[in-house]
Design an enzyme around this catalytic site. Structure first.
Site, short mmCIF file in Angstrom:
data_model
loop_
_atom_site.label_atom_id
_atom_site.label_comp_id
_atom_site.label_asym_id
_atom_site.label_seq_id
_atom_site.Cartn_x
_atom_site.Cartn_y
_atom_site.Cartn_z
N ILE A 103 -22.57 -9.28 -60.88
CA ILE A 103 -22.83 -9.67 -59.49
C ILE A 103 -22.06 -10.94 -59.10
O ILE A 103 -21.95 -11.27 -57.92
CB ILE A 103 -24.35 -9.82 -59.26
CG1 ILE A 103 -25.07 -8.53 -59.68
CG2 ILE A 103 -24.69 -10.14 -57.82
CD1 ILE A 103 -24.59 -7.27 -58.99
N GLY A 104 -21.56 -11.67 -60.07
CA GLY A 104 -20.70 -12.80 -59.69
C GLY A 104 -20.79 -14.01 -60.61
O GLY A 104 -19.81 -14.44 -61.18
N SER A 105 -22.00 -14.54 -60.76
CA SER A 105 -22.09 -15.77 -61.55
C SER A 105 -22.30 -15.44 -63.02
O SER A 105 -22.90 -14.43 -63.37
CB SER A 105 -23.23 -16.64 -61.05
OG SER A 105 -24.45 -15.94 -61.10
N HIS B 152 -33.84 -11.03 -64.59
CA HIS B 152 -34.89 -12.03 -64.43
C HIS B 152 -35.69 -12.20 -65.71
O HIS B 152 -36.58 -13.04 -65.78
CB HIS B 152 -35.79 -11.66 -63.26
CG HIS B 152 -34.99 -11.44 -62.01
ND1 HIS B 152 -34.60 -10.19 -61.59
CD2 HIS B 152 -34.46 -12.32 -61.14
CE1 HIS B 152 -33.88 -10.31 -60.49
NE2 HIS B 152 -33.78 -11.59 -60.20
N1 GLN Z 1 -22.85 -13.85 -56.35
C1 GLN Z 1 -24.07 -14.54 -56.55
C2 GLN Z 1 -24.34 -14.73 -58.03
O1 GLN Z 1 -23.99 -13.90 -58.80
C3 GLN Z 1 -25.22 -13.82 -55.93
C4 GLN Z 1 -26.51 -14.59 -56.03
C5 GLN Z 1 -27.68 -13.93 -55.34
O2 GLN Z 1 -27.61 -12.86 -54.84
N2 GLN Z 1 -28.80 -14.59 -55.28
O3 GLN Z 1 -24.94 -15.68 -58.44
ZN ZN Z 2 -28.98 -11.42 -56.23
#
Ligand code: GLN
Ligand code: ZN
Length: 797
Positions: free
Chosen positions: A458-460, A721
């Site tokens: 998702i990115g991070s 999570h």
């Molecule tokens: N791109 C962001 C991440 O990966 C998305 C964070 C989120 O949706 N809360 O941290």
């Molecule tokens: Zn998210």
């Protein structure tokens, strides 16, 4: 002031966290066993005393007590009425502090969230799980969701409201205790019993409230504030009837203890008649969100009911234009007797930072347009004074208020003709892709040549303590630009080569340079200001400092291109450009009150659009625009949903559609309840959406099948999570469940959310397993033969 006819001033509730976040530090120190319960309780006591003292000195006459909470006022209420779920092993009597915190955080203290501003989840793991947490109305405050069985019983199990009333009394301060109203409490609760509306428990709950009111009366209270913000929601007839029976009963509980029934976060609308007919001594109405209800409330409420006028915005940080407020209400209140009126903020000031005087580094002009809780308290006192003694008695303050409003209205810091021109120039062609999804997805398939069931994140990636240290050292000037730059480069190199090694198909740069997904962009946009101490509670001990959008927004320079470019230079696989969407930036900021939210959002959308164009020009083939707070912005009333969704969709499209067909737009939303908004989600027309679904076992994907969501979807198959590492078989099983609802050509394989809160030890095996599951599936599908359906968007094999 020693005047006979002084209009009372109420604050309804103040921030609890302390000027220097004392409560947070005391809580964390207690949780890590560095200090005792007595230390924690002492901090609470000091904070309450200073808040009461300050309000008293500023001239507040209706000073609230029991607005303080160690964690959350809904949790306090659950504990107060003895609604402690059985898993916490409580057997009656006073609820111990550790049971209270176990309810809030689980007894391992394991909670994780994607964003401090956002969604919170109780993590699984050994020990007792925490109760659920969710948004408090349309604020960014999160409360603990009471759990009530259909056979729930209630007993008065805490004397907190009485104790705090007496605590203030000892200090010589007479307060008006605040209680969360019984119906709002029940409405916010959830029940394990399917189809059961906890409001049905009202007859069992009321005796506890009656008992409490009698004890407050006995302790010396003359007024009590009972908060029923549920009165601004859409109610069913049963619920409206519940208000009548509840307040009929409560008004008789303790003769001479007067009830100020507080409604806020919007207008009473179809509940106005109910609210004004209740046998209470006072009614508070929100006149910021719903100014029009002043006249109606005045007409409908009996003449002996005190109307508390919510005139100062309790939800936003702007200084009021006091003479304009006085002018507005004058024609209505002119005929009223003064003892019918009380002056108050629109809602409790819990959602505001405490004191503007702490912000010594803010631009002086901007600062002169702001007011935090302390300054708003002064504004309330001035309004009351002007109404009761005449405007001339506060002429100087009123003049300064008008001048500040005039300066802000015309300031070049606020108004940028270029931005305003661009907004005027928006046309429909700027809100749609060149081709429809069916056509462009083919172009993308050949441009990207991804395998079926492509894998991505998702990115991070983990924000290790090293990463955080380097960033804060750089921010403080302790780490030079060159050294910081080298550090970030090294992190990106490591994460890119690791992703290649593990075999992910679409890579990310890891977001190591970002502190927060909104702040990182706000800091690079014009029109945003940041504070040093303006913290507001998000939940428990988590506070955020939302940016303040004070002016027209534009993007002077590219914000993410450089790090994207560096990451892409290291690999032949596509690296996603990674942006936060306009709706999320808006929803997690303090927004201007001089233009509509939709307009502020359009400006941000154009800034993000510029960034999208620059990323594409630099060679990005995939750009992800996160909208973590898209659903969060839904208005409280269903009748207002469409208008919100219309402009929110429009803004996402403005931000995302400037690209060529071959460029793939992703979005991400870290939740999964899309049923109510699925049409809007489809209208976003992102090529790929990643969502959270792993914990619901993909059931929440039903929304996507029933309306035939046509574009591609990455339902999270790894619950980030939780620290638990999912096995290959588990991930495969989830993907198979997703395949029951979606076609193979639509499916991506990815985690639920960003990995920033996780540890490398967890995500290494987890992502390895995720890739293995996707690969096994590819093999299996290949062996079975390509289904015609699967071929629609991707070149299969
Ligand atoms: N791109 C962001 C991440 O990966 C998305 C964070 C989120 O949706 N809360 O941290
Ligand atoms: Zn998210």
């Amino acid at each position: 002031m020693t005047v006979s006819q002084q209009i009372p001033v109420a604050t309804l509730g103040m921030p609890r966290i302390g000027r220097r976040r004392e409560l947070k530090f005391a809580l964390e120190s207690y949780w890590s066993r560095k200090s005792s319960a007595a230390d924690l309780l002492r901090t609470g006591k000091v904070l309450r005393a200073s808040s009461w003292g300050e309000q008293h000195d500023r001239g507040v006459s209706k000073i609230p007590s029991n607005d303080f909470s160690l964690y959350d006022h809904v949790l306090d209420t659950a504990v107060m009425v003895g609604a402690v779920p059985s898993r916490y092993g409580w057997n009656g009597g006073e609820v111990p502090l550790d049971v209270y915190f176990a309810m809030a955080r689980g007894n391992q203290g394991q909670t994780e969230d994607c964003e401090p501003t956002g969604h919170e989840h109780a993590a699984d793991g050994p020990g007792v799980t925490a109760m659920e947490m969710t948004k408090w109305f349309d604020t960014n405050y999160h409360y603990i969701v009471p759990e009530l069985d259909d056979d729930q019983s209630f007993t008065l199990s805490s004397a907190k409201p009485v104790d705090e009333f007496l605590e203030a009394k000892t200090l010589g301060i007479h307060t008006r205790p605040v209680l969360l109203g019984p119906i709002t409490f029940l409405k916010l609760a959830k029940s394990p019993a399917e189809g059961f509306n906890p409001v049905a428990l009202l007859p069992r709950l009321l005796p506890v409230y009656e008992q409490l009111l009698r004890r407050l009366k006995l302790a010396g209270a003359d007024w009590v504030q009972i908060d029923e913000p549920a009165l601004v929601l859409d109610l069913i007839p049963n619920e409206r009837a519940a208000f009548e029976s509840a307040y009929g009963q409560l008004s008789k509980a303790a003769p001479e203890l007067k009830i100020m029934l507080a409604t806020y976060f919007g207008g009473l609308e179809d509940n106005l008649e109910t609210a004004t007919s209740l046998p209470v001594a006072g009614l508070h109405v929100d006149l910021v969100r719903a100014p029009e209800q002043l006249e109606m409330a005045g007409r409908l409420a009996p003449k002996d009911v005190v109307l508390s006028l919510g005139l100062i915005d309790g939800r936003n940080v702007w200084r009021a234009n006091l003479p304009a407020i006085l002018d507005r209400i004058k024609p209505v209140v002119a005929g009223w007797s003064l003892d019918r009126v009380e002056i108050a903020p629109s809602c409790s000031m819990l959602h505001l930072p405490l004191d503007l005087r702490m912000e010594t580094a803010l631009d002086a002009n901007i600062s002169s347009w702001l007011a935090f809780a302390a300054q708003k308290t002064d504004e309330l006192v001035v309004l009351a004074q002007a109404l009761s003694q005449g405007r001339e008695t506060v002429a100087d303050v009123l003049k300064a208020s008008t001048e500040a409003a005039a300066a802000r209205a015309t300031s070049a810091k606020v108004h940028d003709p270029l931005v305003e021109g661009r907004i005027a120039g928006i046309d429909d062609s700027m809100k749609q892709r060149k081709s429809a999804f069916a056509a462009r997805s083919k172009v993308q398939a050949s441009a990207l040549s991804l395998p079926p069931f492509p894998t991505t994140t998702i990115g991070s990636f983990p924000q290790t303590s090293q990463v955080r240290k380097a960033r804060s050292a750089h921010a403080k000037g302790e780490l030079s630009y060159v050294d910081y730059d080298a550090f970030v480069k090294k992190e990106i190199e490591t994460v890119v080569s690791w992703q290649e090694e593990v075999g992910l198909d679409v890579l990310v740069h890891g977001e190591f340079e970002r502190n927060d997904m909104v702040q990182h962009f706000g800091e690079q946009l014009s029109g945003f200001a940041f504070t040093q101490h303006a913290w507001v509670q998000s939940y428990g001990s988590r506070y955020v400092r939302p940016p303040i959008i004070f002016g027209d927004v534009s993007r002077p320079n590219p914000m993410t291109v450089r790090w994207w470019q560096f990451a892409q230079s290291l690999t032949d696989k596509p690296v996603k450009g990674m942006l936060t969407g306009p709706v999320t930036i808006l929803n997690w900021s303090f927004v201007r009150d001089d233009i509509p939210r939709s307009m502020a959002c359009r400006q941000i959308a154009l800034a993000i659009r510029d960034e999208v164009i620059d990323l594409e020009r630099s060679g990005a083939k995939i750009i992800q625009i996160d909208e973590a707070a898209f659903r969060e912005g839904l208005p409280l009333r269903k009748s207002e949903w469409k208008a919100y969704l219309d402009w929110a969709v429009e803004c996402f499209r403005l931000a995302s559609t400037a690209v060529d067909d071959a460029t793939q737009i992703h979005t991400h939303m870290c939740y999964s309840e899309f049923n109510a908004i699925i049409d809007a989600i489809a209208e976003l027309d992102a090529d790929v959406i990643s969502i959270e679904t792993s914990r619901s076992k993909m059931e929440l994907l039903d929304a996507f099948t029933s309306t035939k969501y046509p574009n591609e979807i990455g339902p999270g198959v790894y619950d980030i999570h939780s620290p638990r590492v999912p096995e290959v078989a588990e991930i495969s099983a989830l993907i198979m469940l997703a395949r029951e609802r979606l076609s193979d050509g639509q499916l991506w394989v990815n985690p639920d959310c960003g990995l920033k809160t996780r540890k490398w030890e967890d995500i290494r095996p987890a992502l390895t397993n995720m890739v293995a599951a996707a690969r096994a599936l590819r093999k299996k599908v290949q062996a079975e033969g390509v289904s015609a359906d699967a071929a629609h968007s991707r070149a299969l094999f």
